[in-house]
Design a protein around this motif. Structure first.
Motif, PDB file in Angstrom:
ATOM      1  N   SER A   1      38.112  40.530  51.658  1.00 12.34           N
ATOM      2  CA  SER A   1      36.875  40.501  50.891  1.00 12.34           C
ATOM      3  C   SER A   1      36.849  41.595  49.827  1.00 12.34           C
ATOM      4  CB  SER A   1      35.678  40.650  51.834  1.00 12.34           C
ATOM      5  OG  SER A   1      34.467  40.714  51.119  1.00 12.34           O
ATOM      6  N   VAL A   2      37.200  42.819  50.231  1.00 16.52           N
ATOM      7  CA  VAL A   2      37.213  43.937  49.279  1.00 16.52           C
ATOM      8  C   VAL A   2      38.318  43.752  48.245  1.00 16.52           C
ATOM      9  CG1 VAL A   2      37.520  46.435  49.051  1.00 16.52           C
ATOM     10  CG2 VAL A   2      36.179  45.512  50.943  1.00 16.52           C
ATOM     11  N   LEU A   3      39.467  43.238  48.656  1.00 15.26           N
ATOM     12  CA  LEU A   3      40.573  43.009  47.727  1.00 15.26           C
ATOM     13  C   LEU A   3      40.194  42.009  46.638  1.00 15.26           C
ATOM     14  CD1 LEU A   3      43.842  42.880  49.875  1.00 15.26           C
ATOM     15  CD2 LEU A   3      43.358  44.391  47.955  1.00 15.26           C
ATOM     16  N   VAL A   4      39.587  40.900  47.033  1.00 23.76           N
ATOM     17  CA  VAL A   4      39.185  39.881  46.058  1.00 23.76           C
ATOM     18  C   VAL A   4      38.122  40.430  45.119  1.00 23.76           C
ATOM     19  CG1 VAL A   4      38.133  37.607  45.770  1.00 23.76           C
ATOM     20  CG2 VAL A   4      39.806  37.977  47.582  1.00 23.76           C
ATOM     21  N   GLY A   5      37.198  41.240  45.655  1.00 21.71           N
ATOM     22  CA  GLY A   5      36.193  41.860  44.806  1.00 21.71           C
ATOM     23  C   GLY A   5      36.812  42.778  43.770  1.00 21.71           C
ATOM     24  N   ALA A   6      37.789  43.565  44.189  1.00 19.06           N
ATOM     25  CA  ALA A   6      38.469  44.461  43.256  1.00 19.06           C
ATOM     26  C   ALA A   6      39.284  43.684  42.232  1.00 19.06           C
ATOM     27  CB  ALA A   6      39.372  45.427  44.018  1.00 19.06           C
TER      28      ALA A   6
ATOM     29  N   SER B   1      38.546  40.818  41.056  1.00 10.83           N
ATOM     30  CA  SER B   1      37.590  40.286  40.083  1.00 10.83           C
ATOM     31  C   SER B   1      37.282  41.318  39.009  1.00 10.83           C
ATOM     32  CB  SER B   1      36.296  39.871  40.796  1.00 10.83           C
ATOM     33  OG  SER B   1      36.545  38.847  41.735  1.00 10.83           O
ATOM     34  N   TYR B   2      37.158  42.576  39.416  1.00 15.09           N
ATOM     35  CA  TYR B   2      36.939  43.631  38.439  1.00 15.09           C
ATOM     36  C   TYR B   2      38.100  43.726  37.446  1.00 15.09           C
ATOM     37  CZ  TYR B   2      32.768  45.774  40.490  1.00 15.09           C
ATOM     38  OH  TYR B   2      31.493  46.030  40.919  1.00 15.09           O
ATOM     39  N   GLY B   3      39.324  43.428  37.906  1.00 14.34           N
ATOM     40  CA  GLY B   3      40.488  43.526  37.029  1.00 14.34           C
ATOM     41  C   GLY B   3      40.476  42.527  35.892  1.00 14.34           C
ATOM     42  N   ILE B   4      39.707  41.456  36.035  1.00  7.95           N
ATOM     43  CA  ILE B   4      39.634  40.435  34.992  1.00  7.95           C
ATOM     44  C   ILE B   4      38.723  40.873  33.842  1.00  7.95           C
ATOM     45  CG2 ILE B   4      38.965  38.017  34.563  1.00  7.95           C
ATOM     46  CD1 ILE B   4      39.607  37.419  37.465  1.00  7.95           C
ATOM     47  N   LEU B   5      37.811  41.805  34.119  1.00  7.99           N
ATOM     48  CA  LEU B   5      36.753  42.125  33.159  1.00  7.99           C
ATOM     49  C   LEU B   5      37.270  42.674  31.837  1.00  7.99           C
ATOM     50  CD1 LEU B   5      34.075  43.743  35.506  1.00  7.99           C
ATOM     51  CD2 LEU B   5      34.294  41.369  34.768  1.00  7.99           C
ATOM     52  N   SER B   6      38.276  43.559  31.885  1.00 10.18           N
ATOM     53  CA  SER B   6      38.719  44.213  30.651  1.00 10.18           C
ATOM     54  C   SER B   6      39.192  43.200  29.617  1.00 10.18           C
ATOM     55  CB  SER B   6      39.834  45.221  30.960  1.00 10.18           C
ATOM     56  OG  SER B   6      40.935  44.572  31.587  1.00 10.18           O
ATOM     57  N   THR B   7      39.876  42.153  30.078  1.00 11.83           N
ATOM     58  CA  THR B   7      40.346  41.117  29.156  1.00 11.83           C
ATOM     59  C   THR B   7      39.165  40.379  28.528  1.00 11.83           C
ATOM     60  OG1 THR B   7      42.406  40.814  30.375  1.00 11.83           O
ATOM     61  CG2 THR B   7      41.675  38.993  28.980  1.00 11.83           C
ATOM     62  N   ILE B   8      38.169  40.033  29.331  1.00 17.15           N
ATOM     63  CA  ILE B   8      37.000  39.326  28.804  1.00 17.15           C
ATOM     64  C   ILE B   8      36.237  40.206  27.819  1.00 17.15           C
ATOM     65  CG2 ILE B   8      34.847  38.166  29.419  1.00 17.15           C
ATOM     66  CD1 ILE B   8      36.032  37.615  32.173  1.00 17.15           C
TER      67      ILE B   8
ATOM     68  N   VAL C   1      43.832  47.620  43.488  1.00 21.34           N
ATOM     69  CA  VAL C   1      44.472  46.374  43.091  1.00 21.34           C
ATOM     70  C   VAL C   1      43.911  45.874  41.758  1.00 21.34           C
ATOM     71  CG1 VAL C   1      42.876  44.756  44.193  1.00 21.34           C
ATOM     72  CG2 VAL C   1      45.304  44.185  44.044  1.00 21.34           C
ATOM     73  N   GLU C   2      42.783  46.425  41.336  1.00 23.23           N
ATOM     74  CA  GLU C   2      42.210  46.063  40.040  1.00 23.23           C
ATOM     75  C   GLU C   2      43.183  46.323  38.892  1.00 23.23           C
ATOM     76  OE1 GLU C   2      38.734  47.783  37.061  1.00 23.23           O
ATOM     77  OE2 GLU C   2      38.565  48.118  39.219  1.00 23.23           O
ATOM     78  N   LEU C   3      43.953  47.405  38.989  1.00 24.91           N
ATOM     79  CA  LEU C   3      44.852  47.767  37.890  1.00 24.91           C
ATOM     80  C   LEU C   3      45.961  46.748  37.656  1.00 24.91           C
ATOM     81  CD1 LEU C   3      45.777  49.666  35.700  1.00 24.91           C
ATOM     82  CD2 LEU C   3      46.961  51.023  37.423  1.00 24.91           C
TER      83      LEU C   3
ATOM     84  N   MET D   1      46.584  40.292  33.337  1.00 19.82           N
ATOM     85  CA  MET D   1      45.695  39.570  32.429  1.00 19.82           C
ATOM     86  C   MET D   1      45.966  39.950  30.976  1.00 19.82           C
ATOM     87  SD  MET D   1      43.708  37.449  34.027  1.00 19.82           S
ATOM     88  CE  MET D   1      42.393  37.192  32.844  1.00 19.82           C
ATOM     89  N   SER D   2      46.156  41.234  30.714  1.00 23.57           N
ATOM     90  CA  SER D   2      46.427  41.661  29.337  1.00 23.57           C
ATOM     91  C   SER D   2      47.761  41.127  28.846  1.00 23.57           C
ATOM     92  CB  SER D   2      46.414  43.191  29.252  1.00 23.57           C
ATOM     93  OG  SER D   2      47.468  43.755  30.017  1.00 23.57           O
ATOM     94  N   SER D   3      48.706  40.955  29.757  1.00 25.88           N
ATOM     95  CA  SER D   3      50.026  40.452  29.373  1.00 25.88           C
ATOM     96  C   SER D   3      49.986  38.963  29.072  1.00 25.88           C
ATOM     97  CB  SER D   3      51.032  40.741  30.492  1.00 25.88           C
ATOM     98  OG  SER D   3      52.290  40.157  30.204  1.00 25.88           O
TER      99      SER D   3
END
Length: 320
Positions: A6-11, A13-20, A265-267, A273-275
């Motif tokens: 649960s915590v991994l998937v939440g983190a 999700s945060y990793g996707i934000l910078s691209t958006i 894991v967000e990083l 995503m940036s790649s």
């Protein structure tokens, strides 16, 4: 295991934000508009889930009214004191986003990511100080791997010292402190309440704070009914809805220190995503850093599986 996931998937999700966010800035939108639509859509989604949870609970109560069932733990009924506490616990998410996005104005994105990811050791440090105990050896080793991995994955070795800006450094570090506080508060803020209700009130608190700081003019000038709506929905889904909900489910069971480690894991997600989406070049050193971060994320659990089971077997044998 489900709480760790649960915590991994939440983190993630945060990793996707910078691209958006980069795509939204490319369309000319400003900080208040991007974060405002993110929290607005996230708040709507959170309350829809809370309403569905409430209706489902009422239906189950009616269907089992005349049936004798085993006693189960009843979630805490939220009082207004609880709700205010949850709203205050959701404020760090807004502060984190504002500080991080603002730091990007003064320092390179790779350095800003490194500073944000100092939450991995800051959260552990806060936990150690609050509990008055030193981290164990496996936690220290994990933090070393995470720190080294973030340095490589963010591409800091490719940046010159001339790019560093004191204000940007301070903003980036403050975003890490704010993120650490959110991770810890999300586990301590009325943990016995239903996660859907906890998440809804936390997101609401963040939205109220943001509206005070940045009046939501985009609601009235017609800007919302364009690409901003799509960006806001995606940011709200992956930034203001999914992570707080999953953190509300998992953090109370695994603790703030472990949540801070798993949050790294967000990083690698942000790098991937940036790649692939932004077509940014990712060097071999950066991919090496991604591997180190992933190793740091799984190391504590590998240690538990290897040595935890061994210790359990030893205790079992000695008791025979």
């Amino acid at each position: 295991m489900k709480y760790l996931i649960s915590v991994l998937v939440g983190a993630m999700s945060y990793g996707i934000l910078s691209t958006i966010v980069v795509l939204a800035y490319g369309h000319g939108y400003k900080l208040g508009e991007v974060v405002g639509t993110q929290l607005l859509t996230g708040c709507i989604l959170a309350w829809l889930l809370a309403l569905y949870t409430k209706l489902r609970a009422n239906r189950n109560e009616r269907s089992t009214a005349n049936v004798t069932a085993p006693a189960k733990a009843v979630p805490t009924r939220l009082t207004w004191k609880h709700r205010v506490f949850l709203m205050m616990a959701g404020a760090p998410t807004v502060v984190t986003g504002l500080l991080y996005y603002q730091s990007l104005r003064y320092i390179p994105a790779s350095l800003a990511i490194i500073l944000l990811f100092q939450f991995t050791w800051i959260s552990v440090l806060i936990q150690a100080v609050s509990k008055r105990q030193r981290p164990d050896k496996i936690t220290v080793l994990t933090l070393i791997l995470l720190f080294g991995g973030t340095l490589l994955a963010a591409g800091i070795l490719n940046q010159g010292a001339a790019e560093f800006n004191l204000l940007g450094l301070v903003l980036g570090l403050l975003s890490a402190v704010s993120y650490s506080m959110f991770i810890i508060f999300s586990g301590k803020a009325v943990p016995s309440a239903h996660p859907a209700y906890r998440s809804a009130w936390m997101v609401t608190g963040g939205l109220v704070l943001l509206c005070i700081l940045f009046p939501p003019t985009f609601l009235f000038n017609g800007m919302l009914w364009g690409p901003l709506l799509l960006f806001g929905f995606l940011l709200g889904l992956f930034g203001a809805f999914i992570p707080p909900l999953l953190f509300a489910i998992g953090v109370p069971h695994i603790g703030g220190g472990m949540a801070g480690i798993l949050g790294a894991v967000e990083l690698p997600v942000a790098v991937l995503m940036s790649s692939f989406v932004l077509q940014e070049h990712v060097s071999l050193l950066q991919w090496t850093g991604v591997v180190l971060v992933l190793l740091g994320v799984v190391l504590p659990e590998l240690y538990k599986l290897r040595w935890g089971n061994g210790n359990a077997q030893a205790v079992s044998s000695s008791s025979v």
